[in-house]
Scaffold this motif. Sequence first.
Motif, PDB file in Angstrom:
ATOM      1  N   ARG A 233     -30.161  17.756 -22.514  1.00  0.00           N
ATOM      2  CA  ARG A 233     -29.620  19.074 -22.863  1.00  0.00           C
ATOM      3  C   ARG A 233     -28.103  19.138 -22.755  1.00  0.00           C
ATOM      4  NH1 ARG A 233     -28.291  22.526 -18.702  1.00  0.00           N
ATOM      5  NH2 ARG A 233     -28.625  21.761 -16.591  1.00  0.00           N
ATOM      6  N   ALA A 234     -27.491  18.202 -22.003  1.00  0.00           N
ATOM      7  CA  ALA A 234     -26.040  18.237 -21.810  1.00  0.00           C
ATOM      8  C   ALA A 234     -25.300  17.179 -22.608  1.00  0.00           C
ATOM      9  CB  ALA A 234     -25.707  18.077 -20.321  1.00  0.00           C
ATOM     10  N   VAL A 235     -26.006  16.347 -23.377  1.00  0.00           N
ATOM     11  CA  VAL A 235     -25.344  15.258 -24.097  1.00  0.00           C
ATOM     12  C   VAL A 235     -24.355  15.800 -25.117  1.00  0.00           C
ATOM     13  CG1 VAL A 235     -25.709  13.343 -25.689  1.00  0.00           C
ATOM     14  CG2 VAL A 235     -27.200  13.599 -23.717  1.00  0.00           C
ATOM     15  N   GLU A 236     -24.808  16.654 -26.009  1.00  0.00           N
ATOM     16  CA  GLU A 236     -23.926  17.172 -27.053  1.00  0.00           C
ATOM     17  C   GLU A 236     -22.814  18.055 -26.486  1.00  0.00           C
ATOM     18  OE1 GLU A 236     -22.545  17.397 -30.981  1.00  0.00           O
ATOM     19  OE2 GLU A 236     -23.921  16.053 -29.929  1.00  0.00           O
ATOM     20  N   PRO A 237     -23.049  18.954 -25.524  1.00  0.00           N
ATOM     21  CA  PRO A 237     -21.935  19.722 -24.955  1.00  0.00           C
ATOM     22  C   PRO A 237     -20.859  18.843 -24.331  1.00  0.00           C
ATOM     23  CG  PRO A 237     -24.011  20.766 -24.408  1.00  0.00           C
ATOM     24  CD  PRO A 237     -24.361  19.466 -25.053  1.00  0.00           C
ATOM     25  N   ILE A 238     -21.256  17.814 -23.582  1.00  0.00           N
ATOM     26  CA  ILE A 238     -20.255  16.936 -22.971  1.00  0.00           C
ATOM     27  C   ILE A 238     -19.553  16.123 -24.045  1.00  0.00           C
ATOM     28  CG2 ILE A 238     -19.956  14.973 -21.415  1.00  0.00           C
ATOM     29  CD1 ILE A 238     -22.154  16.116 -19.682  1.00  0.00           C
ATOM     30  N   ALA A 239     -20.285  15.700 -25.082  1.00  0.00           N
ATOM     31  CA  ALA A 239     -19.643  14.968 -26.179  1.00  0.00           C
ATOM     32  C   ALA A 239     -18.611  15.838 -26.881  1.00  0.00           C
ATOM     33  CB  ALA A 239     -20.705  14.488 -27.163  1.00  0.00           C
ATOM     34  N   ILE A 240     -18.912  17.109 -27.092  1.00  0.00           N
ATOM     35  CA  ILE A 240     -17.938  18.016 -27.717  1.00  0.00           C
ATOM     36  C   ILE A 240     -16.703  18.159 -26.837  1.00  0.00           C
ATOM     37  CG2 ILE A 240     -17.551  20.405 -28.438  1.00  0.00           C
ATOM     38  CD1 ILE A 240     -20.496  20.545 -29.199  1.00  0.00           C
ATOM     39  N   THR A 241     -16.908  18.322 -25.532  1.00  0.00           N
ATOM     40  CA  THR A 241     -15.777  18.489 -24.620  1.00  0.00           C
ATOM     41  C   THR A 241     -14.895  17.258 -24.605  1.00  0.00           C
ATOM     42  OG1 THR A 241     -17.104  19.975 -23.242  1.00  0.00           O
ATOM     43  CG2 THR A 241     -15.151  18.983 -22.240  1.00  0.00           C
ATOM     44  N   VAL A 242     -15.496  16.078 -24.470  1.00  0.00           N
ATOM     45  CA  VAL A 242     -14.718  14.842 -24.460  1.00  0.00           C
ATOM     46  C   VAL A 242     -13.992  14.664 -25.789  1.00  0.00           C
ATOM     47  CG1 VAL A 242     -14.867  12.328 -24.287  1.00  0.00           C
ATOM     48  CG2 VAL A 242     -16.216  13.749 -22.755  1.00  0.00           C
ATOM     49  N   THR A 243     -14.645  15.014 -26.886  1.00  0.00           N
ATOM     50  CA  THR A 243     -14.011  14.893 -28.196  1.00  0.00           C
ATOM     51  C   THR A 243     -12.768  15.773 -28.296  1.00  0.00           C
ATOM     52  OG1 THR A 243     -16.144  14.406 -29.231  1.00  0.00           O
ATOM     53  CG2 THR A 243     -14.373  15.160 -30.666  1.00  0.00           C
ATOM     54  N   GLU A 244     -12.864  17.017 -27.844  1.00  0.00           N
ATOM     55  CA  GLU A 244     -11.714  17.922 -27.930  1.00  0.00           C
ATOM     56  C   GLU A 244     -10.565  17.445 -27.042  1.00  0.00           C
ATOM     57  OE1 GLU A 244     -11.385  20.260 -30.087  1.00  0.00           O
ATOM     58  OE2 GLU A 244     -13.405  19.894 -30.851  1.00  0.00           O
ATOM     59  N   LEU A 245     -10.877  16.937 -25.862  1.00  0.00           N
ATOM     60  CA  LEU A 245      -9.819  16.434 -24.977  1.00  0.00           C
ATOM     61  C   LEU A 245      -9.172  15.182 -25.567  1.00  0.00           C
ATOM     62  CD1 LEU A 245     -11.562  16.919 -21.518  1.00  0.00           C
ATOM     63  CD2 LEU A 245      -9.833  18.382 -22.577  1.00  0.00           C
ATOM     64  N   LEU A 246      -9.980  14.303 -26.160  1.00  0.00           N
ATOM     65  CA  LEU A 246      -9.417  13.124 -26.814  1.00  0.00           C
ATOM     66  C   LEU A 246      -8.581  13.522 -28.027  1.00  0.00           C
ATOM     67  CD1 LEU A 246     -12.394  10.584 -26.690  1.00  0.00           C
ATOM     68  CD2 LEU A 246     -10.214  10.402 -25.484  1.00  0.00           C
ATOM     69  N   ALA A 247      -9.016  14.547 -28.758  1.00  0.00           N
ATOM     70  CA  ALA A 247      -8.242  15.010 -29.916  1.00  0.00           C
ATOM     71  C   ALA A 247      -6.865  15.506 -29.478  1.00  0.00           C
ATOM     72  CB  ALA A 247      -9.013  16.112 -30.641  1.00  0.00           C
ATOM     73  N   ASN A 248      -6.798  16.244 -28.377  1.00  0.00           N
ATOM     74  CA  ASN A 248      -5.496  16.683 -27.859  1.00  0.00           C
ATOM     75  C   ASN A 248      -4.628  15.487 -27.469  1.00  0.00           C
ATOM     76  OD1 ASN A 248      -6.032  19.384 -28.179  1.00  0.00           O
ATOM     77  ND2 ASN A 248      -6.831  19.661 -26.126  1.00  0.00           N
ATOM     78  N   ALA A 249      -5.249  14.514 -26.792  1.00  0.00           N
ATOM     79  CA  ALA A 249      -4.483  13.341 -26.352  1.00  0.00           C
ATOM     80  C   ALA A 249      -3.954  12.553 -27.542  1.00  0.00           C
ATOM     81  CB  ALA A 249      -5.370  12.453 -25.467  1.00  0.00           C
ATOM     82  N   LEU A 250      -4.764  12.366 -28.578  1.00  0.00           N
ATOM     83  CA  LEU A 250      -4.322  11.615 -29.740  1.00  0.00           C
ATOM     84  C   LEU A 250      -3.269  12.378 -30.534  1.00  0.00           C
ATOM     85  CD1 LEU A 250      -7.788  10.283 -30.974  1.00  0.00           C
ATOM     86  CD2 LEU A 250      -5.962   8.926 -29.952  1.00  0.00           C
ATOM     87  N   HIS A 251      -3.424  13.694 -30.626  1.00  0.00           N
ATOM     88  CA  HIS A 251      -2.505  14.495 -31.440  1.00  0.00           C
ATOM     89  C   HIS A 251      -1.127  14.611 -30.798  1.00  0.00           C
ATOM     90  CE1 HIS A 251      -1.209  17.549 -34.273  1.00  0.00           C
ATOM     91  NE2 HIS A 251      -0.854  18.323 -33.264  1.00  0.00           N
ATOM     92  N   HIS A 252      -1.068  14.675 -29.472  1.00  0.00           N
ATOM     93  CA  HIS A 252       0.205  14.908 -28.792  1.00  0.00           C
ATOM     94  C   HIS A 252       0.819  13.627 -28.234  1.00  0.00           C
ATOM     95  CE1 HIS A 252      -1.591  19.006 -28.734  1.00  0.00           C
ATOM     96  NE2 HIS A 252      -0.342  19.372 -28.906  1.00  0.00           N
ATOM     97  N   SER A 253       0.418  12.492 -28.725  1.00  0.00           N
ATOM     98  CA  SER A 253       1.047  11.226 -28.350  1.00  0.00           C
ATOM     99  C   SER A 253       1.358  10.434 -29.610  1.00  0.00           C
ATOM    100  CB  SER A 253       0.129  10.417 -27.420  1.00  0.00           C
ATOM    101  OG  SER A 253      -1.111  10.127 -28.046  1.00  0.00           O
ATOM    102  N   HIS A 254       2.310   9.522 -29.490  1.00  0.00           N
ATOM    103  CA  HIS A 254       2.734   8.735 -30.648  1.00  0.00           C
ATOM    104  C   HIS A 254       1.580   7.909 -31.182  1.00  0.00           C
ATOM    105  CE1 HIS A 254       5.063   5.806 -33.025  1.00  0.00           C
ATOM    106  NE2 HIS A 254       5.970   6.778 -33.097  1.00  0.00           N
ATOM    107  N   ARG A 255       1.570   7.727 -32.495  1.00  0.00           N
ATOM    108  CA  ARG A 255       0.438   7.038 -33.126  1.00  0.00           C
ATOM    109  C   ARG A 255       0.338   5.571 -32.731  1.00  0.00           C
ATOM    110  NH1 ARG A 255       4.181   8.054 -37.162  1.00  0.00           N
ATOM    111  NH2 ARG A 255       5.184   6.244 -38.113  1.00  0.00           N
ATOM    112  N   GLU A 256       1.372   5.010 -32.098  1.00  0.00           N
ATOM    113  CA  GLU A 256       1.305   3.621 -31.654  1.00  0.00           C
ATOM    114  C   GLU A 256       0.951   3.505 -30.173  1.00  0.00           C
ATOM    115  OE1 GLU A 256       4.934   1.729 -32.613  1.00  0.00           O
ATOM    116  OE2 GLU A 256       4.692   1.906 -34.798  1.00  0.00           O
TER     117      GLU A 256
END
Length: 521
Positions: A233-256
């Motif tokens: 029951r918690a797989v998809e909610p945790i996957a969404i949370t980790v995805t959003e945090l990773l998206a912030n990290a990738l977006h606000h750091s240099h592409r290299e």
Amino acid sequence: MTSIPQALLWCLGAGTAAAVVLAALLLRVRKERTALRTRLSAAEEHNNATLHNNTELTARIRATEVEIRHLAEARLPDLTLALAHPHVPVRGLSDKRFAGSETDQALGAVLEQVSEAITRERTRVDAAAQSTLRGATTTIQALLYQVQTSLQAMQHKYDDPQIAQDLLDADFLNEQALRRVQATGVVCGAWPGLTREDSYLSELVVGASSRLRGYERVQISNQLRDPVAVVARAVEPIAITVTELLANALHHSHRELPVTVTLQQGNRGASVIIDDYGVGMHDDELKHAMELLASNDDLLLTQLGDPPRSGFAAAGQLVRQYGFGVHVEPSPYGGVRAVVYIPGDPLLTVLDEGARPMSVMAPMPHRAPGGPRDRVTAPSAMPTGAGAPATPAGAAPVAQPAPVVEQFPEPVAPAVPAAQPLPSVPEQAQQPRAEGELPRRRRRRPQSEQPEERSDTLNLRSPEETGSRWAALQRGTESGRAAAVHPEPAQPDFPQSHDFQQSSDFPQSDYPRSPEGNAQS
């Protein structure tokens, strides 16, 4: 002796009496004049006081009018702005002489009533907007799932490499749209829209990263001692949370620059630690992020900014609903560190790797070398959930892993029939590819075609032969990893492109593919 006439005596007596009367009258007149002067002076003083009071009253009336005008022109606009942006101050009285007076109390009551009315109206309008968005995102999400299913069917139908690459690109773009729609729906109170089986935490993180553009920059280090998995029951909610945090990290750091993810196991749970080397966040931004992640108040869409940023808001909704935790702080590397803490009770379990092999796409856990991978360590801290298999530790691998069941919301088309046993890896898929060549995919037989129609393009095997080949491949992988003497076994050299999440040259393809890619079971 001469005698005085009687008449003269009477005259003298009358004159004396008249003089006394006149003297008395004169004295009385003087007293009355003095009293009149006193009354006149008092009247003049009263008149002056009345004039002074009238002047003060006039000035107070004018000051009250100015204060009311100040309330309408300055304080009420400040109040409406402060309700949307709490950091904006509301100006006070323009004339400090009214402080604590009845006028001050009356004006304060006006501000309170206006604030309550505006808050009620904002809540009503926002609830209507969220309801509209919730219905729209649910429908769009269902349609995107159908598009994804169609793309997967076409990927297994066509063998042309160029067509396969175009389908992979379209599938990846569809995944980006699906992620944004899913996060928006979660912010508006919708269900995540997907149900899974118990999944290994390492596979979950790999699957979450595969949803993002720039996933090749994510470096995952698995420090788990046990085969820790997240309950269904918690797989998809945790996957969404980790995805959003990773998206912030990738977006606000240099592409290299890389984004490092570390999986840690504690006494009471497990943590996913995300570090980036980006621009970081200011103190007020960190405070606002923690308020979105931890606040129990109802969230308004107007609090997400313009343009709206729904990542932290979606994570906060899932944190409150499912009971895990998210913390954001400055990273030692200058960027931002985000920690997702998953409590062992009731969100974690331990799976039997013999009965449920871990995907080779998942990072290898840091365990002591010398033992086979299918030896399950006794869980010292993680509770075994109800969904954990009952196969004893050390059991031989089974022929086929249990398929992942995906349940979609009501608008989604009927579920596809249960998957048939899949053929093993073709011989050409195990051979090295030329540089730049698209990896060959294992094709599932389309359900609309009969076996005899596919006999010329697909080498079908019996379930027993498929299970034997699968077990042999797993034993080879396990023995190779167990023989590694380096503390951190080298990861398989997977292609760093869309093949990372779509190629089926690896054993994880025997699981039905989830929306975030073959890396997620």
